[in-house]
Scaffold this motif. Structure first.
Motif, PDB file in Angstrom:
ATOM      1  N   ILE A 250      66.585 -77.254 -67.284  1.00  0.00           N
ATOM      2  CA  ILE A 250      66.202 -78.652 -67.089  1.00  0.00           C
ATOM      3  C   ILE A 250      66.722 -79.148 -65.747  1.00  0.00           C
ATOM      4  O   ILE A 250      67.867 -78.891 -65.373  1.00  0.00           O
ATOM      5  CB  ILE A 250      66.775 -79.543 -68.214  1.00  0.00           C
ATOM      6  N   TYR A 251      65.883 -79.897 -65.041  1.00  0.00           N
ATOM      7  CA  TYR A 251      66.294 -80.532 -63.789  1.00  0.00           C
ATOM      8  C   TYR A 251      66.789 -81.950 -64.046  1.00  0.00           C
ATOM      9  O   TYR A 251      66.277 -82.655 -64.930  1.00  0.00           O
ATOM     10  CB  TYR A 251      65.126 -80.608 -62.808  1.00  0.00           C
ATOM     11  N   LEU A 252      67.737 -82.401 -63.240  1.00  0.00           N
ATOM     12  CA  LEU A 252      68.200 -83.783 -63.316  1.00  0.00           C
ATOM     13  C   LEU A 252      67.104 -84.755 -62.908  1.00  0.00           C
ATOM     14  O   LEU A 252      67.041 -85.873 -63.420  1.00  0.00           O
ATOM     15  CB  LEU A 252      69.415 -83.981 -62.408  1.00  0.00           C
ATOM     16  N   GLY A 253      66.267 -84.354 -61.978  1.00  0.00           N
ATOM     17  CA  GLY A 253      65.200 -85.257 -61.557  1.00  0.00           C
ATOM     18  C   GLY A 253      64.334 -84.667 -60.470  1.00  0.00           C
ATOM     19  O   GLY A 253      64.663 -83.639 -59.858  1.00  0.00           O
ATOM     20  N   ARG A 254      63.212 -85.337 -60.259  1.00  0.00           N
ATOM     21  CA  ARG A 254      62.309 -85.015 -59.160  1.00  0.00           C
ATOM     22  C   ARG A 254      61.680 -86.323 -58.678  1.00  0.00           C
ATOM     23  O   ARG A 254      61.570 -87.293 -59.437  1.00  0.00           O
ATOM     24  CB  ARG A 254      61.238 -84.007 -59.589  1.00  0.00           C
ATOM     25  N   PRO A 255      61.253 -86.386 -57.401  1.00  0.00           N
ATOM     26  CA  PRO A 255      60.789 -87.653 -56.834  1.00  0.00           C
ATOM     27  C   PRO A 255      59.315 -87.932 -57.121  1.00  0.00           C
ATOM     28  O   PRO A 255      58.431 -87.275 -56.574  1.00  0.00           O
ATOM     29  CB  PRO A 255      61.029 -87.464 -55.334  1.00  0.00           C
ATOM     30  N   TRP A 256      59.053 -88.927 -57.956  1.00  0.00           N
ATOM     31  CA  TRP A 256      57.675 -89.359 -58.179  1.00  0.00           C
ATOM     32  C   TRP A 256      57.111 -89.939 -56.881  1.00  0.00           C
ATOM     33  O   TRP A 256      55.935 -89.777 -56.567  1.00  0.00           O
ATOM     34  CB  TRP A 256      57.641 -90.390 -59.311  1.00  0.00           C
ATOM     35  N   TRP A 281      59.738 -81.639 -56.097  1.00  0.00           N
ATOM     36  CA  TRP A 281      58.324 -81.798 -56.451  1.00  0.00           C
ATOM     37  C   TRP A 281      57.424 -81.257 -55.322  1.00  0.00           C
ATOM     38  O   TRP A 281      56.344 -81.761 -55.051  1.00  0.00           O
ATOM     39  CB  TRP A 281      57.983 -83.255 -56.736  1.00  0.00           C
ATOM     40  N   ASN A 282      57.935 -80.234 -54.650  1.00  0.00           N
ATOM     41  CA  ASN A 282      57.217 -79.603 -53.533  1.00  0.00           C
ATOM     42  C   ASN A 282      56.866 -80.617 -52.446  1.00  0.00           C
ATOM     43  O   ASN A 282      55.780 -80.586 -51.860  1.00  0.00           O
ATOM     44  CB  ASN A 282      55.949 -78.904 -54.041  1.00  0.00           C
ATOM     45  N   HIS A 287      62.747 -85.008 -48.264  1.00  0.00           N
ATOM     46  CA  HIS A 287      64.163 -84.671 -48.188  1.00  0.00           C
ATOM     47  C   HIS A 287      64.946 -85.694 -47.370  1.00  0.00           C
ATOM     48  O   HIS A 287      66.121 -85.949 -47.638  1.00  0.00           O
ATOM     49  CB  HIS A 287      64.342 -83.284 -47.572  1.00  0.00           C
ATOM     50  N   LYS A 288      64.314 -86.283 -46.373  1.00  0.00           N
ATOM     51  CA  LYS A 288      65.010 -87.223 -45.493  1.00  0.00           C
ATOM     52  C   LYS A 288      65.031 -88.652 -46.046  1.00  0.00           C
ATOM     53  O   LYS A 288      65.767 -89.495 -45.539  1.00  0.00           O
ATOM     54  CB  LYS A 288      64.356 -87.218 -44.104  1.00  0.00           C
ATOM     55  N   THR A 289      64.221 -88.924 -47.056  1.00  0.00           N
ATOM     56  CA  THR A 289      64.094 -90.300 -47.536  1.00  0.00           C
ATOM     57  C   THR A 289      64.640 -90.516 -48.945  1.00  0.00           C
ATOM     58  O   THR A 289      65.030 -91.626 -49.295  1.00  0.00           O
ATOM     59  CB  THR A 289      62.622 -90.749 -47.514  1.00  0.00           C
ATOM     60  N   MET A 290      64.679 -89.486 -49.761  1.00  0.00           N
ATOM     61  CA  MET A 290      65.154 -89.654 -51.134  1.00  0.00           C
ATOM     62  C   MET A 290      66.665 -89.462 -51.193  1.00  0.00           C
ATOM     63  O   MET A 290      67.280 -88.884 -50.293  1.00  0.00           O
ATOM     64  CB  MET A 290      64.460 -88.658 -52.059  1.00  0.00           C
ATOM     65  N   LEU A 291      67.279 -89.971 -52.265  1.00  0.00           N
ATOM     66  CA  LEU A 291      68.711 -89.803 -52.489  1.00  0.00           C
ATOM     67  C   LEU A 291      68.923 -89.247 -53.886  1.00  0.00           C
ATOM     68  O   LEU A 291      68.628 -89.905 -54.890  1.00  0.00           O
ATOM     69  CB  LEU A 291      69.447 -91.138 -52.355  1.00  0.00           C
TER      70      LEU A 291
END
Length: 345
Positions: A250-256, A281-282, A287-291
């Motif tokens: 299981i992943y902690l999260g991915r960016p919608w 999420w491919n 990578h530069k904008t999400m936290l």
């Protein structure tokens, strides 16, 4: 002046309603005074739409006061179209200053590709509190609105708020149990999860990975769509991450969406969490904008941190950086909202 309304399955008094729908309908349109609906034990199969501000729902018992329905995304409508994600919620809340205590919110449609997304809760509003509640579903259990600015595919946002302005709200979840499998906490709101249990459920019969093989991914806990420029997204503080899924599945999260923000602080992380922790999420451009961050994680699922196995685009917060993510700072907003004052009433 506040008002209290009582709901009972057997309507033991002439002053009680037998359905929550009827209780809501009894509140005059335009009422802004606080209203409390006390719901006695029972299973209430009702598709609820709540637009009443300053409303509190209190259950007699969180395990035995169940609000449920069974709409799902792949359900075929009368016109031959699919229902879609955002017309599935068992309970849709579209109002500010809402509080729920001691209740179970459930989507009971099942799981799998034939069902697709099926929301237990669609929460769109500011100053929202869920205390000692149970949220049960599979894919997309909890949607913390608003929607992102636009859908990635035509018709993707078909539903009640598709054409409404996107307004960020603040949500507080305390001592809640939230269960699901794929992206089961998702959306754009500023949401603080305080001492909650987050359970990733196994939904198929896939065998554990063989020696030397990578474990198949069973799901994701979060899919944040934090708006660009929004200071906070999801914050999990002192939560327990549990599961019946295989180790490292299981992943902690991915960016919608590309500006997703999700932080876990002082959380006990089970061995079901993958060593890399996070998925992009491919979307390498995100990578530069999400936290995606953690601070002082514990448990079997945290051992990969000391071994340097977390995803390179995630980070471990310093003591100083972690100070930014207190409940008070995350939820304050422009009006210095303090949810504990709501719960003290």
């Amino acid at each position: 002046m506040s008002r209290t309304i009582y709901v009972s399955k057997d309507k033991t008094s002439e002053h009680e309603f037998s359905t929550i729908t009827d209780a809501l309908s009894s509140i005059p349109e335009g009422t802004i005074e606080p209203v409390t609906i006390f719901i006695k034990k029972g299973t209430y199969k009702e598709k609820l739409i709540i637009k009443q501000p300053n409303l509190t729902l209190i259950g007699e018992s969180k395990e035995e006061t169940i609000l449920t329905f069974d709409d799902y995304a792949n359900m075929i409508m009368e016109d031959g179209s699919k229902r879609g994600t955002f017309r599935t919620p068992s309970v849709f809340i579209d109002a500010n200053d809402f509080t729920a205590k001691n209740l179970t919110f459930q989507n009971n449609s099942g799981y799998g590709h034939q069902v697709g997304q099926a929301l237990a809760l669609y929460v769109d509003g500011d100053r929202m509190v869920f205390d000692n509640c149970i949220l049960l579903g599979s894919q997309d259990t909890l949607f913390t609105a608003p929607l992102p600015p636009s859908a990635n595919q035509l018709g993707g946002f078909t539903g009640p708020k598709e054409f409404e302005p996107r307004v960020n709200g603040r949500h507080y979840y305390r001592n809640c149990y939230i269960r699901g499998d794929v992206d089961f906490i998702f959306g754009s709101a500023t949401s603080f999860f305080d001492h909650c249990e987050i359970f990733s459920q196994k939904t198929d019969d896939l065998p554990p990975a063989k020696q030397g093989e990578e474990q198949k991914n069973y799901g994701y806990i979060t899919a944040a769509s934090t708006a660009e420029g929004q200071e906070y997204g999801y914050v999990f503080s002192h939560c327990r991450l549990t599961s019946d899924c295989p180790k490292h599945s299981i992943y902690l999260g991915r960016p919608w969406r590309n500006f997703a923000k999700t932080v876990f602080l002082h959380c006990e992380i089970g061995e079901h969490i993958r060593e890399e922790g996070w998925h992009d999420w491919n979307k390498p451009e995100a990578h530069k904008t999400m936290l995606y961050a953690e601070y002082q994680s514990t448990g079997e699922g945290s051992k990969a941190i000391t071994e340097g196995k977390r995803a390179s685009f995630s980070k471990q917060l310093s003591d100083y950086e972690a100070l930014k993510y207190t409940k008070e700072k995350v939820l304050a907003g422009d009006d210095n909202w303090v949810p504990s004052l709501v719960l003290a009433d």
